[in-house]
Design an enzyme around this catalytic site. Structure first.
Site, mmCIF file in Angstrom:
data_model
loop_
_atom_site.group_PDB
_atom_site.id
_atom_site.type_symbol
_atom_site.label_atom_id
_atom_site.label_comp_id
_atom_site.label_asym_id
_atom_site.label_seq_id
_atom_site.Cartn_x
_atom_site.Cartn_y
_atom_site.Cartn_z
ATOM 1 N N SER A 18 37.217 68.978 89.248
ATOM 2 C CA SER A 18 37.339 69.877 88.100
ATOM 3 C C SER A 18 38.023 69.145 86.942
ATOM 4 O O SER A 18 37.646 68.027 86.607
ATOM 5 C CB SER A 18 38.101 71.142 88.513
ATOM 6 O OG SER A 18 38.000 72.141 87.530
ATOM 7 N N ASP A 54 31.992 73.974 89.650
ATOM 8 C CA ASP A 54 33.310 73.402 89.907
ATOM 9 C C ASP A 54 33.448 72.892 91.335
ATOM 10 O O ASP A 54 33.171 73.597 92.306
ATOM 11 C CB ASP A 54 34.381 74.451 89.625
ATOM 12 C CG ASP A 54 35.740 73.841 89.423
ATOM 13 O OD1 ASP A 54 36.287 73.259 90.375
ATOM 14 O OD2 ASP A 54 36.268 73.937 88.299
#
Length: 394
Positions: free
Chosen positions: A62, A223
């Site tokens: 991320s 993500d």
């Protein structure tokens, strides 16, 4: 699911190195990743100037993936790479990450409603926020050719980012390495060699529903923290036998709130979902690593040689000493007015909604406070850090 299984640390990788191989693991967390920059600044202040990159293996997820690749691009000069990263985070504004102007917010929210309530435009990935400004920022700030140079000059062994496939429901770690490393496949997670590009970073940082999925080859990814059951494992697959882990959520402190006999707001629910995605797996994996290290210590060297997953892995963990949600609440008025209106109904602009806010508040005062917190937390562990990195006082 095991953190270190039979082939997690391949002998063909580890045996290439005659000394400890240190991996850096940067977890995800949106704007919270500013904390990692403060820790890295402390490391840069501790290592001798012009020293080699202290982290030959860098793994990120991320927002941590963006920090990781930034370090890898500048691995020829670690201190300069950290300084550049610090400059970017210290001068952040939300509009550099996602559109927060009134036309942008209204356009994106109407597209979201139009698609998900009425079913129009399903072939276009739509989320609550438009993060196209982040793409432009990364293209401007990152020189991916620096990774190739660092690998060729042996300043870097491998760099990796993790993204989640919405099609296979698997977390995939895309890695670029100097030597050949076999791909790996475990339950709901795997590793795949790739030449890292901007799309890998955008995919890894695409928080579900908040930012749109990104297409990589024939799949859409989001993500990397989603379904990442073993966040430490990729660094071990790539050859690390000791790891510095910089988290973005306190392992000990929790915000104390009075019990209220009212239903939780959408922001409170969202905070727990985000924390479970970005933090819980790391904490669980750390516990498993400690147990495996304890078990491995009970075996003879000959027995450990037969069970590669039980080879000891030294880990140093640095996490916030303060509750980041509470820091975000103090800076909530810095959120652009369009976002304040947009998020008001969910409760994200109130004290109890600090969790969601802490991931989305890309504003300089908030980021600078997190950087300073990271720096102070790292310096409070100066002796441990220097021992871990085999540094002498200078």
């Amino acid at each position: 699911m095991n953190l270190v299984d039979e082939q997690a640390v391949r002998p063909s990788v580890i045996n290439r190195h005659t000394s400890d191989v240190t991996g850096l693991i940067l977890s995800g967390g949106g704007a919270r990743a500013a904390y990692q920059v403060g820790v890295l600044k402390a490391v840069a202040d501790l290592v001798p100037q012009k020293t080699e990159n202290p982290f030959p293996i860098v793994v990120g997820t991320s927002a941590g993936a963006i920090n990781a690749v930034s370090l890898a691009c500048g691995a020829m000069d670690f201190s300069q790479a950290v300084a550049r990263l610090q400059y970017v985070w210290q001068n952040f504004t939300t509009d550099k990450v996602y559109r927060c102007d009134w036309p942008g917010v209204l356009k994106q929210s109407s597209k979201f409603v139009w698609q998900h309530l009425f079913g129009f435009g399903r072939d276009i990935p739509v989320a609550l926020l438009d993060n196209s400004p982040l793409r432009g920022l990364l293209l401007e700030e990152l020189d991916f050719s620096g990774i190739n140079l660092a690998l060729a000059r042996r300043k870097l062994l491998a760099v990796a980012v993790t993204a989640f496939s919405y099609h296979t429901a698997q977390a995939t770690t895309f890695y670029q390495s100097r030597a050949h490393i076999d791909a790996w496949q475990r339950f709901r997670r795997g590793g795949q060699s790739a030449k890292l590009q901007i799309e890998h970073l955008m995919a890894s940082a695409a928080i579900p529903l908040i930012f749109p999925p990104v297409r990589l080859e024939q799949e859409f990814y989001g993500d990397g923290a989603v379904r990442q059951a073993a966040p430490i494992s990729p660094a071990l697959h790539l050859g690390a036998n000791k790891v510095l882990i910089i988290g973005v959520n306190s392992l000990n402190n929790r915000a104390e709130q009075q019990l209220q006999l009212r239903q939780p707001s959408l922001a409170q629910i969202g905070s727990h979902l985000l924390n479970s995605t970005f933090s819980d797996n790391l904490e669980t994996d750390l516990e498993l690593l400690q147990r495996l290290n304890h078990l491995g210590a009970m075996l003879t060297p000959q027995q450990r040689a037969l069970e590669h997953g039980l080879s000891p892995v030294e880990a140093l963990v640095i996490t916030p000493s303060k509750v980041i949600d509470e820091i975000a609440v103090r800076h909530r008025n810095q959120l652009p007015s369009s976002l304040r209106v947009f998020l008001k109904g969910s409760g994200a602009t109130r004290a109890a909604g600090g969790g969601v806010l802490s991931y989305l508040l890309f504003e300089r005062d908030y980021c600078n406070e997190l950087i300073e917190l990271g720096y102070q937390d790292a310096m409070s562990k100066k002796t441990q850090l220097m021992s871990f990195l085999s540094l002498d006082e200078h």
